[in-house]
Every structure is written in C-alpha cells, then in structure tokens.
Design an enzyme around this catalytic site. Structure first.
Site, mmCIF file in Angstrom:
data_model
loop_
_atom_site.group_PDB
_atom_site.id
_atom_site.type_symbol
_atom_site.label_atom_id
_atom_site.label_comp_id
_atom_site.label_asym_id
_atom_site.label_seq_id
_atom_site.Cartn_x
_atom_site.Cartn_y
_atom_site.Cartn_z
ATOM 1 N N LYS A 206 0.831 -1.207 0.000
ATOM 2 C CA LYS A 206 0.000 0.000 0.000
ATOM 3 C C LYS A 206 0.867 1.258 0.000
ATOM 4 O O LYS A 206 0.666 2.172 -0.796
ATOM 5 C CB LYS A 206 -0.933 0.002 1.204
ATOM 6 C CG LYS A 206 -1.886 1.189 1.228
ATOM 7 C CD LYS A 206 -2.724 1.237 2.501
ATOM 8 C CE LYS A 206 -3.703 0.113 2.573
ATOM 9 N NZ LYS A 206 -4.627 0.242 3.742
ATOM 10 N N GLU A 212 10.245 -5.695 3.858
ATOM 11 C CA GLU A 212 10.462 -6.997 3.244
ATOM 12 C C GLU A 212 10.077 -6.984 1.767
ATOM 13 O O GLU A 212 10.795 -7.525 0.914
ATOM 14 C CB GLU A 212 9.641 -8.068 3.982
ATOM 15 C CG GLU A 212 10.025 -8.257 5.435
ATOM 16 C CD GLU A 212 9.213 -7.403 6.390
ATOM 17 O OE1 GLU A 212 9.107 -7.793 7.563
ATOM 18 O OE2 GLU A 212 8.678 -6.352 5.963
ATOM 19 N N GLY A 267 -5.049 -4.778 5.587
ATOM 20 C CA GLY A 267 -4.177 -5.716 4.877
ATOM 21 C C GLY A 267 -4.695 -7.132 4.842
ATOM 22 O O GLY A 267 -4.695 -7.788 3.795
ATOM 23 N N ARG A 268 -5.163 -7.631 5.988
ATOM 24 C CA ARG A 268 -5.602 -9.029 6.025
ATOM 25 C C ARG A 268 -6.979 -9.226 5.412
ATOM 26 O O ARG A 268 -7.481 -10.343 5.364
ATOM 27 C CB ARG A 268 -5.555 -9.552 7.459
ATOM 28 C CG ARG A 268 -6.308 -8.737 8.488
ATOM 29 C CD ARG A 268 -5.922 -9.181 9.912
ATOM 30 N NE ARG A 268 -6.487 -8.325 10.941
ATOM 31 C CZ ARG A 268 -5.961 -7.175 11.345
ATOM 32 N NH1 ARG A 268 -4.870 -6.721 10.742
ATOM 33 N NH2 ARG A 268 -6.507 -6.480 12.320
ATOM 34 N N GLU A 353 -4.181 -11.814 14.254
ATOM 35 C CA GLU A 353 -3.791 -10.418 14.144
ATOM 36 C C GLU A 353 -4.967 -9.500 14.475
ATOM 37 O O GLU A 353 -4.778 -8.369 14.934
ATOM 38 C CB GLU A 353 -3.253 -10.107 12.741
ATOM 39 C CG GLU A 353 -2.537 -8.775 12.642
ATOM 40 C CD GLU A 353 -1.782 -8.591 11.342
ATOM 41 O OE1 GLU A 353 -0.553 -8.787 11.321
ATOM 42 O OE2 GLU A 353 -2.430 -8.260 10.318
ATOM 43 N N HIS A 385 -3.036 -38.307 10.535
ATOM 44 C CA HIS A 385 -1.827 -39.070 10.836
ATOM 45 C C HIS A 385 -0.757 -38.186 11.455
ATOM 46 O O HIS A 385 0.412 -38.588 11.531
ATOM 47 C CB HIS A 385 -1.304 -39.726 9.559
ATOM 48 C CG HIS A 385 -2.260 -40.729 8.982
ATOM 49 N ND1 HIS A 385 -2.199 -42.076 9.257
ATOM 50 C CD2 HIS A 385 -3.335 -40.571 8.164
ATOM 51 C CE1 HIS A 385 -3.174 -42.705 8.630
ATOM 52 N NE2 HIS A 385 -3.876 -41.818 7.954
ATOM 53 N N LYS A 513 9.435 -4.723 14.382
ATOM 54 C CA LYS A 513 9.896 -4.145 13.113
ATOM 55 C C LYS A 513 10.774 -2.926 13.357
ATOM 56 O O LYS A 513 11.800 -2.738 12.690
ATOM 57 C CB LYS A 513 8.690 -3.777 12.243
ATOM 58 C CG LYS A 513 7.947 -4.985 11.697
ATOM 59 C CD LYS A 513 6.540 -4.648 11.237
ATOM 60 C CE LYS A 513 6.505 -3.668 10.124
ATOM 61 N NZ LYS A 513 5.126 -3.443 9.625
#
Length: 549
Positions: A206, A212, A267-268, A353, A385, A513
């Site tokens: 954005k 990153e 964002g999410r 979050e 399993h 961060k």
C-alpha cells in the site's frame, strides 16, 4: 463500551455452563432425533452443521442475548455504513464495499466509494485479460508465462491461499509464484523457476515502503535488468498495487500500471481489492468476480439475518462459549480438501492479528477474560496421521471446524468417497468417543487375556464429547470459496465486538519491526544498547556471517 463480563447474558452463561458442562452430545442426539436439523443452517449450497457442539437451545439463546447486549447488531450496521470503526487508526472498515455487487452506495467522509471500486475492478479486468490473451508482452515481445506476486502479510497470505485453492481455474500455460519472506532463499528459489523474458512481477504494498516487500522487489528488479540488459525492461515486467504514485514511478513502473486501494482496506482483508490482481490474472477476472459474489452473498446474510439464524454470529458465539467458559485456548481448522492447504495459515493472520489484543476499546487492560484463541490446522486426511491423536485423547479441549466439498475437481474413482467418509467419521468419533465398557468388549472379542484387556482399556478409551462444526459445500468453486472466507471474516469481527476490542488494527507487529530496522547496521559493526542475550546473538552473527562451511 460494553465489558462482556458485566452483562446479564455473561452471568447467565456462567451459571448455564455449570449446569451443562457434563452433558454428553451423543446423549443429546439420542434424546432429540431432530437435533441435526435444528442446529444447522444453510446458505445457498453451503451447509453449516453445528449440532455436534456442546450446546442446547438455551445455550444458543443465551449466546444470542450476549451478542445483543454487546451491540453486535449496531456494530454490523456501523461497519457497513462506512463509519470509522477502526478508531485507533481513524479509518473505516470496508472490505465489504470491494465485493458489493448491489447498487447500494457506500460512503466514507460523505463520498460514495463505489465508483472508485468499480473503476479499479475494470482496470484489473483490462490488465488481467491482456496478460492472459498475450496482448501484454514483456520487453522482448514474448507473452507472459509466470506471474510473481511480491508482498507480505495480507498482500501474500490472501492471494496465495485463494490462488492455490482455485488451481482448477488456472489458465493453462500461466503459472503463479509468491515471494514474501525476506530470507533470500524464498526469492532465489522462485527466480530459478522463471525466465526474465516471460515473467511479470506484481509488487503489492500500500505504502510502497514495506521493508520486506521492497527489498525483495529491488532484488527482483536487479535480476531482471542484469539479464535483459536495460532499465527500460522494468516497465514491461513490473506492476504495482499501491497508493504511493511517487515511489512507484521512482521504481520504474508505469503509473498507468499502478492499481489503487484505500486506507479503509485492511491488509488481512485486502484480497478482495487490487491486491487480488495476481488471483484475477491467474484464474481470470470472471472467476475473480465470482469470488467477490460469493462473499457478497455472505455479507448480505450477515447484514440482514436475525442473530439466531446468522451463520457468522453463531460461529463467533460458539468460539466465545468454548474459549471463555470451557477454557479452550485454541481452535483447529481442518479442511478436507488439498486445495485449501493454505487456508489455516490464512486464517491465522485473519484471526490472531485481529483479536490478539489485551486492551479494550476504552484503553483498559483486559484481565477478567481472555481474547483471541490460537488458530491452527492442516488438511485432512494427512492431519489425521499427524495431530488428531491430541484432538481425540489429549488433555486439551480443542473445538474443530471440518470443511469439505461433496464434489472433487479431480474425481479419481473412490478417492472422494474415502475422503468425505474420513471427514464425517472423524467428527463423529470426536463426538461419540468410546467408553471403557465399549473398549473392554472390543478387546475381549479380539481374544486377549483378561490381564491384557485390563491393561489396554485405558489406552483404548476415548472420552468423546469433543465439539466440532462441519461446513460442507457442493464444490469448491470461486463463489463457494468467497462465501467461506467471508464467513470467517465476519465471525472474527463479531468475536472482537463481544470481547470489546478493536479487531482492525495491529499495533503489536510494530515494535519488533522498529527494533529490527535499527539493528540492521549493528550487524555490520555499529553499536547499540541491548540486553546481554541480544548482544551475544549479534556478536555470534558478526563472527560467523562471512564464514563458509
């Protein structure tokens, strides 16, 4: 601001929990032949069966009253109206506007946002179509064969989950790749699979400042320029999903290929926005809009259905019931569909979050109740399993969601029957369990001695009464997936309302961060003030970072 523990419904639920905590769900089914129908809801082709939960009609009535007292109806209306309910950031929360298929206007600060939403959707359609039909070509005039989405958090988890889930809709000859981790291995492994002449990079950030994402984007840019021999190639191989026009242009991307989204898109919750450009390019814009349509159906259901018949509200209330009254600290999501192998990872961000908060909306530290369960899971049957042993016989109570489709996109004979049988049977086994007497009879019939039977009975006994909900759809189509994701989004929101927290900020991710940004130069020699452990780790890294093994 409503403290849920101060409501009449919460107090009544405490007393009710003491009354029903020992009830066995298998006995509730024996007593009520119509229980499955009474504790199920449908939405188009989706069946939501919550009858295997440790609830009675009174439980659901009390949970519904809790939602009423906590103002769930009002908060739903406030969200859909465009009010700035993300108060700590002063923003509206309008991912629902991104998939608004109706003609209802949605206003933010007095302006209808729908014309801009539709404009960007048209821009996405034009671009995705041009890539898919070969009209858009790279610097050497070759058609695009690989799309690499570079983002992190919501700009990665949503697109990768949806794109993987909808693999049957991929255009033949067009592949999707995703890079999120700052670890150079992630980008390097993707770049080994693609050719610069036929690769398109979508940079999703954005602000176009996310560390990153920008480090990965610059490294990908350098790789492309080195191999194609000119900076001019960037404009034909990079597009941006961002709002920072100046930074996008400085990077070398044509501003005409910048796809906008807005502050009111968290964002999410951004896969429905231009962040979904990778999805639209790979599966086609028609299918992307089917995804939006499925979510819109849930939005309308959530907005208008009575609380007692509202699937996301019931999902949320059940979660509160187990988390706050039974002490269940985690929740397992178990999709019996390999296409949904990233669904639990996606929900981890969406849920943890959002509701991993310890401050109430009025700024008080929450001490009387807990919020935000740990969300986890893997696809069945492989999960059976791996960790189902703990679900069946462990000492933790872990509510489960089973998700399955009646039809497979890859109908190999007998496979789907076995898959669905396992899904349904596991939910039944968690509910019914196996009593000590049942285990003893089974062992005696196997011919074991009395001593052997006695020794094995405790290990072969299953307590049962483990709650689960099953969501079954006809087939995992884009529309069905849109419904599924939106159900969980709204569930998370309702739980945040009940817990009196802000679900749409994420201040907790910022501190680490900030410290990391300050620490980067220290890893190359500068000094900073740290605790002994941190100093030791930095010193070890400095000594060994240039060594070769």
């Amino acid at each position: 601001m409503v403290d849920p523990t101060r409501t009449a419904a919460w107090r009544a639920l405490r007393a009710h929990h003491e009354e029903v905590s020992d009830l066995q769900v298998r006995e509730l089914f024996s007593d009520d032949p119509d229980r499955a129908a009474r504790f199920s809801l449908t939405l188009n082709d989706l069946l939501f069966d919550y009858s295997k939960n440790r609830v009675t009609e009174q439980t659901i009535s009390l949970l519904t009253e809790l939602c009423e007292e906590c103002g769930v109806r009002d908060w739903i209306a406030r969200m859909f109206s465009g009010e700035a309910i993300n108060e700590t950031e002063g923003r509206a929360v309008l991912h629902t506007a991104l998939r608004n298929r109706g003609d209802r206007s949605v206003t933010v600060d007095g302006a209808d946002v729908m014309p801009d939403v539709r404009r960007v959707l048209l821009q996405m359609r034009d671009f995705a179509t041009s890539v898919r039909d070969g009209t858009w070509t790279g610097h050497t005039a070759r058609a695009i064969t690989d799309v690499v989405n570079i983002g992190i958090g919501g700009s990665d988890l949503g697109p990768v989950m949806v794109t993987e889930a909808l693999r049957p809709y991929w255009k033949q000859g067009l592949r999707a790749h995703f890079v999120s981790n700052i670890d150079g291995t992630h980008l390097s492994e993707v770049l080994r699979q693609v050719q610069p002449e036929t690769t398109l990079f979508i940079i999703a950030s954005k602000t176009f400042t996310t560390q990153e994402t920008l480090v990965n984007a610059r490294s990908a840019r350098r790789w492309l320029v080195e191999r194609l021999g000119t900076e001019d190639a960037v404009a034909k191989h990079f597009v941006a999903v961002s709002t920072n026009r100046e930074a996008v242009v400085e990077f070398g991307i044509d501003p005409a290929q910048m796809f906008e989204f807005w502050d009111w898109v968290g964002g999410r919750y951004s896969l429905w926005s231009a962040v979904g450009l990778c999805i639209a390019t790979i599966i086609g814009m028609d299918h992307f809009e089917e995804l939006l349509a499925g979510a819109y159906e849930v939005d309308e259901h959530f907005r208008t259905a009575p609380l007692r018949e509202n699937i996301p509200v019931i999902m949320a209330a059940l979660g509160v019931w187990y988390h706050n009254f039974f002490g269940a600290s985690s929740h397992a999501v178990l999709p019996y569909d390999q296409s949904l192998h990233r669904f639990a990872a996606y929900l981890q961000q969406a849920d943890m979050e959002s509701n991993g908060k310890s401050a109430s909306r009025d700024g008080a530290i929450i001490s009387e109740y807990t919020t935000g369960p740990v969300v986890w899971g893997e696809p069945g049957t492989n999960a059976q399993h791996a960790f189902f042993q703990l679900l069946h016989q462990g000492t933790h109570l872990i509510p489960c969601d089973f998700i399955v489709a009646a039809q497979s996109h890859n109908p190999i004979p007998s496979h789907q029957d076995i898959l669905v049988a396992n899904c349904i049977a596991q939910a039944e086994a968690m509910m019914c369990g196996k009593t000590a007497d049942e285990a003893r009879r089974e062992l005696e019939l196997s011919g074991l001695s009395t001593d052997q039977v006695t020794a094995l009975v405790p290990h072969k006994t299953f307590a049962g009464n483990r709650p689960s909900t099953t969501l079954m759809v006809e087939k995992l189509t884009p529309r069905a997936l849109g419904r599924l994701v939106a159900l969980y989004e709204h569930k998370i929101f309702v739980q945040g309302v009940i817990w009196n927290i802000y679900s749409f900020d994420q201040w907790g991710v910022e501190l680490g961060k900030q410290l990391a940004k300050a620490m980067v130069p220290e890893l190359s020699g500068s000094e900073g003030e740290h605790d002994g452990s941190t100093r030791q780790l930095i010193a070890y890294y400095r000594r060994h970072k240039g060594s070769r093994t």
